[in-house]
Write a protein that holds these residues in place. Structure first.
Motif: not given
Length: 345
Positions: A40, A43, A47, A50, A142, A146, A150, A308, A311, A333
């Motif tokens: 994770g 991300r 973000y 996160h 990934e 992202e 975004r 991923s 999102r 998730y």
């Protein structure tokens, strides 16, 4: 109660410590004071908030484990040295993970392995108009997804990959899908080239191509964290500086020392899933040694992979079976939520 020392608090090390802290006098040695859900991390660059969801302090889930924060300097047959202090053990688990090694000496390059570094780069990314991602494996793909999701069409994103396919170790259909997905979102992809150096305001490939970039992310070339093994266990390192192990995940000729995760010389993809699987085998074999029972052989297995793509999109790959879209995103998730739930309770 026998002494168990564990180097590294990632997926393998944290699992072993939590499972065995009431059966051994357990010491966890880590360079940071928290467990991090590494799948994770990427991300957090788009973000930053996160980060709170993917970290938990070691002391919050390890109730009966001594936790030492520091860098291991040496491993010997009976002790581990940290900060000039020797920590003696009856059993040792080396699960120290890996890091990126960059051939390019430039302060602008961000190693895409540490959440803290990625989080700090958020402001810089917001200001950047041109982004260069080096490496088209799982991490590079990934990260590109992202950023382009975004920021939509606000960024000029270039991904350079030394191979002729993205995520080339996976099914060709998966590779084709992620390539089309990124290109559709205006990510420029350059195959069969390597970024060698920086010249002025440009990054130069081995074929002479110049790429301007305000922000650069290195997503290739991982190397195991092995330096503490050099003095006494140099013969136990393979050509990649991974630690050679037998079928029980023991260091060859050292039955009291086990290895799990990225630093192990096993021929498997270096993923969190495989690290956790190896951790389970180490747990069984430590208990087997204590109870004088037969040890369990480690059998590499290729499980499903969830990638991923921002999102709300993703890719589920299980051999030649593929699911695309929102379902894989939801699956990842839920995996993250479950892993962090297990650590906290």
């Amino acid at each position: 109660m026998k002494r168990l020392a564990i180097i590294g608090g990632g997926f393998a090390g944290s699992k072993i410590a939590k499972s065995l802290e009431n059966k051994f006098h357990t010491t966890l040695i880590d360079t940071k004071n928290y467990f991090e859900f590494t799948p994770g991390i990427l991300r957090t660059i788009v973000y930053p908030e996160h980060i709170k969801k993917i970290q938990v302090l070691h002391k919050n889930y390890l109730k009966n484990t001594e936790i030492i924060i520091g860098e291991v300097k040496e491993v010997a047959s009976k002790y581990v040295k940290v900060k000039n202090k020797k920590i003696f053990f009856d059993y040792l688990v080396v699960s120290s993970g890996s890091k990126y090694s960059s051939p390019i000496k430039d302060q602008k390059i961000i190693m895409a392995t540490r959440a803290s570094i990625l989080r700090e780069s958020f402001t810089n990314l917001c200001k950047s108009n041109t982004v260069l991602i080096i490496g088209g494996g799982l991490v590079g793909v990934e990260l590109a997804a992202e950023i382009c999701n975004r920021y939509k069409n606000k960024k000029d994103i270039t991904l350079v990959h030394a191979k002729n396919h993205l995520i080339e170790r996976n099914d060709e259909k998966a590779s084709d899908f992620v390539e089309k997905y990124l290109r559709k979102r205006n990510v420029k992809i350059i195959f069969n080239e390597r970024v060698l150096k920086k010249t002025g305001n440009f990054y130069l490939t081995n074929k002479g191509k110049k790429i301007k970039a305000d922000a650069v992310f290195l997503c290739t070339g991982i190397v195991p964290n092995y330096s503490f093994m050099r003095d006494n266990f140099s013969s136990s390192l393979n050509e990649k500086n991974q630690i050679k192990v037998n079928s029980f995940l023991q260091v060859e000729n050292h039955k009291s020392i086990f290895v799990a995760g990225d630093v192990s010389g096993t021929e498997v993809e270096k993923t969190a899933q495989n690290a956790e699987h190896q951790g389970k085998i180490v747990i069984k074999n430590l208990l087997a040694l204590e109870n004088k029972k037969a040890l369990v052989n480690y059998t590499p297995k290729r499980g499903p992979l969830v990638i991923s793509l921002g999102r709300y999109n993703g890719l589920y790959v299980n051999k030649d079976f593929i699911i695309k879209g929102k379902i894989p995103a939801l699956m990842k998730y839920l995996v993250e939520k479950w892993e962090m739930f297990k650590k906290r309770f």
